[in-house]
Design an enzyme around this catalytic site. Structure first.
Site, PDB file in Angstrom:
ATOM      1  CB  CYS A  85      -0.917  -0.026   1.214  1.00 33.88           C
ATOM      2  SG  CYS A  85      -1.954  -1.483   1.303  1.00 33.88           S
ATOM      3  CD  GLU A 138       1.884  -0.971   4.319  1.00 38.33           C
ATOM      4  OE1 GLU A 138       0.796  -1.135   4.870  1.00 38.33           O
ATOM      5  OE2 GLU A 138       2.011  -0.888   3.087  1.00 38.33           O
TER       6      GLU A 138
END
Length: 538
Positions: free
Chosen positions: A430, A432
């Site tokens: 995503c 991170e």
């Protein structure tokens, strides 16, 4: 976009996502015969090798980059050792109105007769829910938090440039050196390290076998090819697959195929639903592009074609679907591969290059669901790169996303990362952030903060069920001011977070002990040197 890429793109769009039970059946058969005969790491590695030796392989008619997770594009494997789908799960996946996964009725029957009976009570998910405390289970059922590891292997993984400098045979030499250096006299953990290193060595062999099978298939297809151009391509595919991943890549074609074989290995070994990522792909591929260009063996259009073939490979791989209520509610095909462009080099220089621009062209032309793409912008990033990214962003695709590379570096250094490793890092999955190739991303789940406020407003009682799922923090009707309410909220927060993390730590150890990832460990820094698995502090 040339004719080849048009055809491959159309085939990828037309392919219907479906469930392939081949991996589940092979894994079930292997465990039934071998469980208890080997240490857990070696068992996992031998299962991976068995899959690489027996799973169906596929080479499409116009492909240049080869290899699929399932027997053909959009065929998604299942992982019963982690989360075993029920018959009801498979029916839901088949019948979902959106993002359905078609399931053959005969496969449902095989699952019911062969796979489910063996894994019921043995899967990681079953074992997790069998051992969690009742307070955790009540909070989970009420939706106070999610637990990522009850559905799949932990976390995202992002690679650095190591696999472009070493082949599996090089890693095997490192493993042998680490084995030779084990201290059975003073190190009580030496035996565990030895078993993990054996597993890594077996995993290297497995990846080589998988590539060699593709080389043989390409040779067989070339022998029957009537088109001279395709015959030559197939022979080149065979040569590339005979070289990587056994050896370090020497050309751009080999470098791209090297990554793809490693990618397939990690997502075949375990269900990394939260993404396998190549990191700074533009920086990794650029030296090979320069070398091929200087030798007259490659031009920008050919490089773009190879990158486009890789992009389509990513798009051929929907995420393995989940089980339980999540199978019904989680409608996504995305495997969350996130490719970083530009940013900084380890030396702190501008990381953008000719490959960065070619990748932006590929993103613009192909318009695929995945892979995702982001641009890491630093003070060193040239305006030309920003403009090239903006030309794609303004089309409305949602990609590339944009991140501040300088802030990414500063935050990682603040967290204790080496400056060079921080520069080599960026965003994965995503969004991170981490140091690529140097750490494990263990993701715990989501926290439902509004639900915590609900508990504070109801003295720990869930208003939906009437059950007590929090702690008593006082009757809110007696609160005299906002500060008292906020204090109650913080107490509920502390209680739920502590409950979540205690169990999360337990689940992490379960994965380290029962579901190690020896192949992934080979390509992540320090695991070989330490003789420890990626999921076990390697």
């Amino acid at each position: 976009m040339n004719k080849r890429i048009q055809v491959l793109r159309e085939e990828s769009f037309a392919a219907v996502p479906c469930i392939s039970i081949e991996r589940a059946v092979l894994t079930t058969d292997f465990y039934r015969e071998n469980l208890g005969r080997y240490s857990t790491p070696v068992l996992r590695a031998l299962n991976f090798k068995n899959l690489c030796e027996k799973k169906t392989i596929y080479i499409g008619e116009k492909e240049l980059i080869v290899g699929e997770r399932g027997p053909f594009p959009k065929a998604v494997s299942t992982f019963p050792e982690l989360n075993c789908h029920s018959v009801k799960d498979l029916e839901i996946l088949n019948d979902r109105e959106m993002t359905a996964f078609k399931v053959d009725p005969e496969d449902v029957q095989t699952y019911q007769e062969k796979v489910i009976p063996y894994w019921q009570g043995r899967s990681m998910r079953d074992r997790v829910f069998e051992h969690v405390p009742e307070a955790w289970n009540v909070a989970y059922q009420a939706g106070l938090f999610t637990e990522f590891m009850e559905q799949r292997a932990p976390g995202h993984t992002t690679l650095d440039g190591t696999i472009y400098q070493k082949g599996m045979l090089d890693f095997k030499k490192e493993i042998a050196r680490s084995m030779a250096g084990l201290d059975y006299l003073s190190d009580p953990d030496a035996l565990n390290r030895a078993e993990e290193l054996k597993a890594m060595d077996i995993s290297c062999d497995a990846a080589i076998v998988f590539a060699q099978r593709h080389a043989r298939l390409a040779e067989e297809m070339a022998a029957n090819a009537t088109d001279p151009q395709r015959k030559a391509e197939l022979l080149n595919i065979a040569y590339v697959c005979s070289r990587v991943p056994a050896h370090a890549p020497q050309t751009l074609w080999e470098a791209i195929q090297m990554y793809w074989f490693v990618h397939l290995g990690t997502v075949t070994e375990l269900n990394g639903w939260d993404a396998m990522n190549p990191g700074h792909l533009d920086q990794h591929l650029y030296p090979f592009f320069q070398k091929d260009l200087a030798a007259g063996e490659m031009d920008p259009d050919q490089a773009k074609e190879l990158i486009s073939c890789l992009w389509i490979k990513f798009n051929n791989h929907p995420a393995p679907p989940k089980v339980g209520v999540t199978a019904k509610e989680s409608g996504t095909y995305n495997d969350f591969t996130n490719i970083n462009l530009a940013g900084l080099t380890r030396e702190g220089q501008d990381g953008s290059n000719d490959i960065s621009y070619l990748i932006l062209e590929v993103v613009d032309e192909l318009k695929l669901l995945q892979p995702q793409c982001n641009v890491q912008v630093s003070e060193k990033t040239p305006h030309r790169m920003l403009k090239a990214a903006c030309r794609v962003i303004r089309k409305g695709y949602g990609y590339p996303s944009v991140f501040n590379a300088d802030t990414v570096v500063l935050e990682q250094v603040r967290a204790g990362k080496l400056l060079e490793d921080a520069r080599e890092g960026g965003c994965s999955g995503c969004i991170e952030t981490g140091a690529f190739g140097k750490e494990a991303y263990i993701l715990t789940g989501y926290l439902n903060v509004p639900k915590l406020l609900e508990l504070a407003l109801n003295n720990g009682i869930d208003p939906l069920t009437g059950m007590k799922i929090g702690i008593e923090t006082g009757d809110p009707r007696q609160f005299e001011n906002y500060e008292q309410l906020f204090d109650a909220f913080l107490k509920q927060l502390d209680y739920v977070v502590d409950l979540k993390i205690r169990v999360n730590n337990y689940i992490e150890r379960m994965f380290a002990q029962n579901a190690p990832a020896p192949f992934l460990s080979v390509v992540i820094s320090d695991c070989i040197e330490k003789g420890r698995d990626y999921y076990d502090g390697g």
